[in-house]
Design a protein around this motif. Structure first.
Motif, mmCIF file in Angstrom:
data_model
loop_
_atom_site.group_PDB
_atom_site.id
_atom_site.type_symbol
_atom_site.label_atom_id
_atom_site.label_comp_id
_atom_site.label_asym_id
_atom_site.label_seq_id
_atom_site.Cartn_x
_atom_site.Cartn_y
_atom_site.Cartn_z
ATOM 1 N N UNK A 49 0.851 -1.187 0.000
ATOM 2 C CA UNK A 49 0.000 0.000 0.000
ATOM 3 C C UNK A 49 0.888 1.239 0.000
ATOM 4 N N UNK A 50 0.642 2.138 -0.953
ATOM 5 C CA UNK A 50 1.439 3.357 -1.071
ATOM 6 C C UNK A 50 0.556 4.589 -0.956
ATOM 7 N N UNK A 51 1.092 5.686 -0.425
ATOM 8 C CA UNK A 51 0.344 6.947 -0.401
ATOM 9 C C UNK A 51 -0.123 7.337 -1.795
ATOM 10 N N UNK A 52 -1.346 7.810 -1.880
ATOM 11 C CA UNK A 52 -1.918 8.206 -3.159
ATOM 12 C C UNK A 52 -2.831 7.170 -3.758
ATOM 13 N N UNK A 53 -2.742 5.928 -3.277
ATOM 14 C CA UNK A 53 -3.612 4.880 -3.791
ATOM 15 C C UNK A 53 -4.931 4.873 -3.027
ATOM 16 N N UNK A 54 -5.935 4.225 -3.604
ATOM 17 C CA UNK A 54 -7.242 4.161 -2.951
ATOM 18 C C UNK A 54 -7.155 3.379 -1.637
ATOM 19 N N UNK A 55 -6.297 2.357 -1.606
ATOM 20 C CA UNK A 55 -6.143 1.587 -0.368
ATOM 21 C C UNK A 55 -5.561 2.455 0.746
ATOM 22 N N UNK A 56 -4.589 3.277 0.389
ATOM 23 C CA UNK A 56 -3.983 4.161 1.395
ATOM 24 C C UNK A 56 -5.021 5.153 1.912
ATOM 25 N N UNK A 57 -5.802 5.689 0.990
ATOM 26 C CA UNK A 57 -6.814 6.671 1.372
ATOM 27 C C UNK A 57 -7.888 6.067 2.274
ATOM 28 N N UNK A 58 -8.039 4.755 2.216
ATOM 29 C CA UNK A 58 -9.052 4.102 3.052
ATOM 30 C C UNK A 58 -8.582 3.906 4.493
ATOM 31 N N UNK A 59 -7.288 4.086 4.739
ATOM 32 C CA UNK A 59 -6.768 3.960 6.099
ATOM 33 C C UNK A 59 -7.259 5.141 6.926
ATOM 34 N N UNK A 60 -7.799 4.879 8.087
ATOM 35 C CA UNK A 60 -8.507 5.920 8.827
ATOM 36 C C UNK A 60 -7.635 6.708 9.795
ATOM 37 N N UNK A 61 -6.566 6.122 10.299
ATOM 38 C CA UNK A 61 -5.750 6.803 11.308
ATOM 39 C C UNK A 61 -4.271 6.695 10.972
ATOM 40 N N UNK A 62 -3.476 7.523 11.655
ATOM 41 C CA UNK A 62 -2.036 7.427 11.496
ATOM 42 C C UNK A 62 -1.513 6.074 11.923
ATOM 43 N N UNK A 63 -2.105 5.502 12.972
ATOM 44 C CA UNK A 63 -1.693 4.173 13.433
ATOM 45 C C UNK A 63 -1.932 3.128 12.353
#
Length: 258
Positions: A53-67
């Motif tokens: 998972x990389x920043x900018x992807x839809x999967x990354x955007x689905x992560x809700x918190x910094x943790x």
């Protein structure tokens, strides 16, 4: 003009241009709202052999918190075992949360915490040959004049250079280097400092002050002759460099490059 004169001249220039440099310091950080420096825009087509998972992807955007982002960025245990040290350095340079240090008041404490939290850096700190490969990676980072350039999968040459400088100066890596590695690193650090002085409009004052911190640490590590007052002055700079005004950079540089 000798290299030493160029360094001192460049630092004097910074002093004279301090106000301007404060105004234009690292424009890439200004683009993103505070606290979002870790969610850098990356094209969906960018891939990594280390991170699913990389920043900018839809999967990354689905992560809700910094943790959640930190958890998603950990390397698999079998990968940690199998990666060569050179590959592990590359993986750490691609670390999706690499720029997280910029969200903290004390960058050096933030980096130490990052080494403990990210298993890739934790493993790298255990490798006896880490220093040599990290110095090579540091040497390879250069700004070529384009407004926005990437280094590995991260999107800022300036921030990637600052990231590895902070890593190299952490005791987890600095204390393990041989005398030969420290001498080599000192030369590379001076070259990077000069490189930044040649491009103040891109790197900005904070990034340049950080590079001077690296040079100060290495001057002391390589046993340059300082009296107690001079050494204490350099120690103070390495600890509080972020808060030093431009006019105090010249006397620091004169101590380092005399």
């Amino acid at each position: 003009m000798t290299k030493r004169k160029l360094i001192v001249f460049g630092t004097l220039f910074l002093m004279a241009m301090g106000v301007l440099l404060y105004a234009c310091a690292d424009k890439e950080l200004e683009i993103e709202p505070a606290g979002t420096a870790t969610t850098r825009a990356v094209e969906e087509t960018v891939a990594s052999k280390y991170y699913r998972i990389l920043p900018g992807t839809s999967e990354w955007k689905s992560l809700e918190t910094g943790a959640d982002m930190w958890d998603a960025s950990q390397l698999p245990d079998d990968m940690l075992r199998d990666l060569s040290t050179e590959e592990l350095v590359e993986a750490c340079m691609e670390f999706p949360m690499a720029y997280d240090y910029g969200a903290f008041a004390d960058e050096r404490i933030a980096i130490s915490d990052m080494i403990n939290r990210f298993n890739g850096l934790t493993e790298l700190a255990r490798r006896e040959d880490a220093g040599s490969y990290m110095i090579d990676a540091y040497r390879d980072i250069n700004y070529t004049g384009k407004p926005f350039e990437t280094y590995y999968n991260n999107t800022s040459v300036a921030l990637s250079m600052a990231y590895i400088e902070l890593l190299l100066m952490d005791d987890a890596f600095l204390k393990k280097m041989s005398k030969e590695e420290l001498k080599t690193l000192e030369q590379v650090a001076e070259d990077k400092y000069m490189h930044k002085l040649e491009h103040p409009e891109y790197f900005g004052l904070m990034n340049i002050k950080q590079s001077l911190m690296v040079c100060a640490e290495l001057a002391m590590a390589n046993d340059k002759s300082y009296n107690d007052e001079e050494r204490n002055r350099l120690i103070g700079y390495t600890r509080f460099y972020q808060y030093f005004p431009p006019e105090e950079l010249t006397p620091i540089s004169l101590l380092i490059f005399r």
